[in-house]
Design a protein around this motif. Structure first.
Motif, PDB file in Angstrom:
ATOM      1  N   LYS A  71       0.854  -1.196   0.000  1.00 57.84           N
ATOM      2  CA  LYS A  71       0.000   0.000   0.000  1.00 57.84           C
ATOM      3  C   LYS A  71       0.886   1.241   0.000  1.00 57.84           C
ATOM      4  O   LYS A  71       0.902   1.997   0.966  1.00 57.84           O
ATOM      5  CB  LYS A  71      -0.894   0.008   1.232  1.00 57.84           C
ATOM      6  CG  LYS A  71      -1.957  -1.063   1.261  1.00 57.84           C
ATOM      7  CD  LYS A  71      -2.800  -0.898   2.519  1.00 57.84           C
ATOM      8  CE  LYS A  71      -3.826  -2.005   2.645  1.00 57.84           C
ATOM      9  NZ  LYS A  71      -4.534  -1.939   3.947  1.00 57.84           N
TER      10      LYS A  71
ATOM     11  N   CYS B 269      -0.346   5.250   0.663  1.00 61.09           N
ATOM     12  CA  CYS B 269      -1.652   5.359   1.321  1.00 61.09           C
ATOM     13  C   CYS B 269      -1.451   5.638   2.805  1.00 61.09           C
ATOM     14  O   CYS B 269      -0.670   4.948   3.464  1.00 61.09           O
ATOM     15  CB  CYS B 269      -2.447   4.066   1.175  1.00 61.09           C
ATOM     16  SG  CYS B 269      -2.821   3.655  -0.509  1.00 61.09           S
ATOM     17  N   LYS B 270      -2.149   6.619   3.282  1.00 64.80           N
ATOM     18  CA  LYS B 270      -2.074   6.879   4.719  1.00 64.80           C
ATOM     19  C   LYS B 270      -2.717   5.737   5.491  1.00 64.80           C
ATOM     20  O   LYS B 270      -3.564   5.021   4.959  1.00 64.80           O
ATOM     21  CB  LYS B 270      -2.812   8.187   5.056  1.00 64.80           C
ATOM     22  CG  LYS B 270      -2.043   9.423   4.687  1.00 64.80           C
ATOM     23  CD  LYS B 270      -2.826  10.656   5.080  1.00 64.80           C
ATOM     24  CE  LYS B 270      -2.732  10.943   6.569  1.00 64.80           C
ATOM     25  NZ  LYS B 270      -1.452  11.557   6.948  1.00 64.80           N
TER      26      LYS B 270
ATOM     27  N   THR C  41      -5.215   3.936   7.656  1.00 67.87           N
ATOM     28  CA  THR C  41      -6.626   4.150   7.970  1.00 67.87           C
ATOM     29  C   THR C  41      -6.800   4.153   9.485  1.00 67.87           C
ATOM     30  O   THR C  41      -5.912   3.731  10.230  1.00 67.87           O
ATOM     31  CB  THR C  41      -7.489   3.024   7.394  1.00 67.87           C
ATOM     32  OG1 THR C  41      -7.115   1.789   8.035  1.00 67.87           O
ATOM     33  CG2 THR C  41      -7.275   2.879   5.898  1.00 67.87           C
TER      34      THR C  41
END
Length: 306
Positions: free
Chosen positions: A66, A69-70, A72
């Motif tokens: 990923k 992507c920060k 979640t």
DNA sequence: AACCCCAGCAACCGCAAGCAT
DNA sequence: TATGCTTGCGGTTGCTGGGGT
């Protein structure tokens, strides 16, 4: 051409990877699998160490990562829980988070720690809190610099009117932030008395609501939660904190003095109007705190009387 | 526009464990 | 058993871009 020259001189390349290097590395992995990293250099394919190649593969080129992507909210919560469970075993923690590497987790955690440290003025650079405290408080009541823990100072025979504050940290790396409370002058001393043994269960498995808490200390819960949300600092972790608060597990040490304000000016400080203004307004102080420091409250090593 | 500060990220380094010789 | 090499892990550093002044 440049690369050829450096290759022939056995110059070790460091720093950011080029696209061409990534391609060479991918080719190698496709042919031989993710191993024999040292042979990449010995074969003259890349002027990178085996370690560097492995790291590049693991952190950037491996499939199903990923990248970019920060984390979640769910992932953040997992990291927090797993870190509490395993400590700084980033590789292990990463195995619970598909697509995340140990480096990702480590960086996430380190950023989080830095944020906390800065907000709680444990870092050398002046924090927002430090600056605002200097501006907003009279010189007599400058917030002191961080010192050794002063837990339960009333037990140390001080003449101070500082109430007992039984706060420490459930993990060593949170001692400092929580000590922030302990270094406050009397006038800022939160009147939180004796949080109990199992104040927060790391497993997050009990669902006790803040209602019970509020029954005993309406002011505490309401002031904290409203502070964070009103500052746009609403943190899911704080919800977790409230949801997992299991009052039934608190020991009988717990005292939530009814009718007490969260901040109460004490002793000499109470005569200063500007101090009182701050004291009467929790947000002037707590708005600078990250919500999740309250996850790490645990009882003192022993009762203050001991 | 220039500068500063900070967060996020990528990569390096040192160390240790595992393995082969 | 000792030694050297490889791999994996955790800590740390340095670069970069974004936001604020």
């Amino acid at each position: 051409m440049e690369d050829r020259r450096s290759q022939s001189h056995e110059v070790l390349r460091k720093g950011p990877w080029k696209l061409e290097e990534d391609e060479v590395l991918l080719n190698h992995v496709n042919r031989f699998g993710p191993r024999d990293w040292s042979s990449i250099r010995s074969k003259g394919l890349l002027q990178r160490t085996g370690k560097s190649c492995r790291l590049r593969w693991v952190n950037k080129l491996r499939p199903n990562l990923k990248n970019g992507c920060k984390f979640t909210a769910e992932e953040e919560k997992m990291v927090i829980e797993l870190q509490a469970q395993f400590g700084n075993k980033w590789a292990k923690i990463a195995t619970y988070l598909p697509g995340r590497t140990d480096n990702d987790v480590k960086n996430f955690w380190s950023s989080r720690q830095k944020r906390l440290a800065r907000l709680l003025q444990t870092s050398p650079a002046p924090s927002k809190l430090q600056r605002s405290a200097k501006k907003e408080t009279p010189v007599d009541f400058d917030i002191p610099t961080m010192e050794a823990p002063k837990l339960s100072s009333a037990s140390e025979g001080e003449s101070s009117s500082r109430p007992m504050l039984c706060l420490s940290s459930c993990r060593a790396d949170y001692v400092e932030p929580v000590n922030m409370f302990c270094s406050l002058p009397d006038s800022y001393w939160p009147k939180l008395l004796g949080f109990g043994q199992d104040f927060l269960q790391p497993e997050f498995n009990s669902f006790q609501t803040s209602i019970k808490f509020e029954q005993q200390s309406n002011f505490h819960t309401q002031s904290l939660s409203s502070t964070f949300s009103s500052q746009g600092l609403h943190d899911p972790n704080f919800d977790v904190f409230l949801e997992t608060l299991d009052v039934s597990q608190l020991t009988n040490e717990v005292q939530f003095p009814s009718g007490l304000q969260f901040y109460e000016p004490i002793g000499c400080c109470s005569s200063h109007d500007d101090v009182r203004e701050n004291v009467d307004n929790p947000e002037s102080f707590f708005s600078e705190f990250p919500a999740d420091i309250f996850e790490h409250i645990e009882p003192p090593p022993s009762s203050p009387e001991n």
